[in-house]
Design a protein around this motif. Structure first.
Motif, PDB file in Angstrom:
ATOM      1  N   THR A   1      38.209  46.356  30.500  1.00 36.74           N
ATOM      2  CA  THR A   1      37.164  46.752  31.430  1.00 36.74           C
ATOM      3  C   THR A   1      37.518  46.271  32.836  1.00 36.74           C
ATOM      4  N   SER A   2      37.009  46.980  33.813  1.00 36.03           N
ATOM      5  CA  SER A   2      37.212  46.611  35.219  1.00 36.03           C
ATOM      6  C   SER A   2      35.867  46.510  35.904  1.00 36.03           C
ATOM      7  N   GLU A   3      35.734  45.500  36.783  1.00 35.77           N
ATOM      8  CA  GLU A   3      34.502  45.336  37.536  1.00 35.77           C
ATOM      9  C   GLU A   3      34.802  44.740  38.905  1.00 35.77           C
ATOM     10  N   GLN A   4      33.920  44.975  39.849  1.00 38.83           N
ATOM     11  CA  GLN A   4      34.085  44.480  41.202  1.00 38.83           C
ATOM     12  C   GLN A   4      33.380  43.123  41.346  1.00 38.83           C
ATOM     13  N   ILE A   5      34.165  42.087  41.737  1.00 37.29           N
ATOM     14  CA  ILE A   5      33.620  40.758  41.986  1.00 37.29           C
ATOM     15  C   ILE A   5      34.085  40.300  43.366  1.00 37.29           C
ATOM     16  N   ASP A   6      33.138  40.091  44.274  1.00 37.88           N
ATOM     17  CA  ASP A   6      33.450  39.686  45.650  1.00 37.88           C
ATOM     18  C   ASP A   6      34.439  40.624  46.314  1.00 37.88           C
TER      19      ASP A   6
ATOM     20  N   THR B   1      39.913  41.775  29.193  1.00 42.06           N
ATOM     21  CA  THR B   1      39.912  42.349  27.848  1.00 42.06           C
ATOM     22  C   THR B   1      38.775  41.735  27.051  1.00 42.06           C
ATOM     23  N   ILE B   2      37.991  42.594  26.425  1.00 43.86           N
ATOM     24  CA  ILE B   2      36.858  42.122  25.619  1.00 43.86           C
ATOM     25  C   ILE B   2      36.958  42.684  24.213  1.00 43.86           C
TER      26      ILE B   2
END
Length: 470
Positions: free
Chosen positions: A71-76, A83-84
């Protein structure tokens, strides 16, 4: 003394009055649909506390498994990838299943008019499950499976009809059935938890009672599906993607027996899925139709419709479509007596006669709801034939001519009843009738001068008048 009109003008007036009568015919047509809609509303109220047309499927084994996902997500403002371990579900169809269904039908009514067919059915069956050896084809490894958390699901479209005596045994061990299809599904039906840690072949024995109305549909799945149905209802209609085996199906006056044998080759489905199958939506109204459910739904079903032997609204609806033939032939007979026989028929007399013909369909609809279609047809046609025959005697100035009109109406109503019962031959019979009617008119009017105010020459025989003159 009123000025004599030419035959062409008389024809024009008859056509205009006939065209005007299309409006009340359309109103009768709308009335039939309105009464049919009221009947469906009443039927829905009857079945609301019992159960709708049921769609069911055999058991399905559902096994959770863990799968790594990126999964990819935007942090700062930065894209972070990780990987989950996600929990997924594997849906396994049986290698074989046999379902026996006994349908006990009843006819329920609301008041003295609206009726519908309801039923209580007992389902008993067996199913065999085997863990597939080729799971890697679906991106699943055996070590990812959580067999101890498996579920056995029985999808049912309207669980309101389920009774309390449902039972499930797996290799002789009784399992408790729970409502719904588990916490991971929004579907309807029942399910049971099962520890399948051994991963070997298991055999299910199940039984449950289900209430429904109008129709029962079964969604075949698995390597091989055998469905045997018995019922005391004498008027079944088989529909859907699969029809019962002809050699093993029998319909009698005291009920029917039917059997389906369906393989997964005919279904075009694998035994394993990674997406949840859903029951299709089945419409069992005047026209049978199947709609795939949202998502991964199937549209392959076998359906039994518990139809009434006479659908009075559809028959009245069809009879109204022939209304213009009644008006046309009756007006044609009046016109022939007018321009050939010498009788004078005014536009008002055409209109009143046409109103009587339209009234027939209103009476047919009204009495059909009370005494049935066949008897209502006899009552309505007899009343209109008597009324128009008596009126024709005054209009045409002769009881003999009125007898011709009465005989014509008797023939027309008898023919219409035949057409309503022989739907496949209706076009052939109707076209042949129109051909002979046109030929008779051509012959009777072959010497008519349509623009002249004198319909006959001085030395011309009064053909139609001699046949039915006073």
């Amino acid at each position: 003394m009123a000025k004599e009109r030419s035959p062409g003008i008389k024809l024009l007036f008859a056509v205009l009055v006939g065209a005007a009568l299309i409006v009340p015919l359309l109103m009768v047509y709308a009335l039939v649909y309105d009464r049919q809609d009221q009947a469906r509303t009443a039927q829905s109220s009857i079945t609301s506390g019992w159960g709708d047309a049921q769609v069911l499927a055999g058991p399905m084994m559902v096994v959770p498994y863990m799968k790594e996902r990126v999964t990819s997500e935007q942090i700062d403002g930065k894209t972070v990838t990780r990987t989950i371990n996600a929990r997924e579900l594997l849906y396994i169809a049986p290698t074989s299943q046999a379902l026996n269904t006994d349908i006990d039908p009843q006819v329920k009514s609301r008041g003295s008019i609206h009726k519908t067919v309801i039923y209580e059915t007992t389902q008993t069956g067996t199913a065999t499950f085997t863990l597939p050896s080729d799971l890697d084809r679906f991106g699943v490894e055996a070590g990812q499976l959580r067999l101890s958390e498996a579920e056995i699901r029985f999808p049912i479209s309207d669980p309101r009809g389920l009774q309390t005596d449902a039972a499930l045994n797996v290799d002789g061990e009784a399992l408790a059935l729970r409502p719904g299809l588990g916490t991971s599904s929004s579907g309807s039906g029942v399910h049971a938890f099962f520890d399948w840690s051994e991963g070997g072949e298991v055999t299910l024995d199940f039984k449950y009672r289900l209430r429904g109305s109008s129709a029962l549909s079964m969604v075949p799945q698995g390597m091989e599906t055998d469905w045997t149905v018995t019922s005391s209802w004498p008027h079944p209609s088989f529909a859907g993607s699969f029809l019962p085996d002809g050699e093993r199906t029998e319909v009698k006056d005291d009920g029917f027996d039917a059997r389906w044998s369906i393989s997964n080759l005919a279904l075009g489905q694998t035994l394993v899925r990674t997406t949840e199958p859903q029951l299709p939506q089945v419409s069992t109204g005047e026209r049978y139709s199947v709609y795939p459910a949202d998502g991964n739904g199937d549209a392959s079903v076998a359906t039994i419709r518990l139809v009434e032997p006479v659908d009075l609204y559809s028959r009245v609806n069809r009879s109204v479509k022939y209304g213009f033939l009644f008006i046309g032939f009756t007006f044609l007979a009046f016109l022939m007596f007018d321009i050939v026989g010498g009788a004078r028929v005014s536009a008002a007399e055409y209109l009143l006669s046409g109103a009587g013909l339209v009234l027939f369909f209103v009476m047919l609809l009204a009495f059909s709801e009370m005494i049935g279609f066949a008897l209502a047809y006899l009552v309505a046609s007899g009343a209109i034939i008597g009324l128009l025959s008596a009126y024709s005697a005054a209009v045409l100035g002769s009881w003999k001519r009125a007898q011709v009109i009465g005989g014509l109406l008797v023939g027309l109503y008898a023919l219409l009843y035949v057409l309503l019962n022989l739907e496949e031959w209706s076009l052939v019979i109707g076209s042949v009738l129109l051909f002979f009617a046109l030929a008779a008119v051509m012959y009777a009017t072959r010497q008519i001068d349509w623009s002249s105010v004198n319909p006959r020459k001085a030395d011309e025989p009064e053909t139609l008048g001699n046949v039915a003159a006073t």
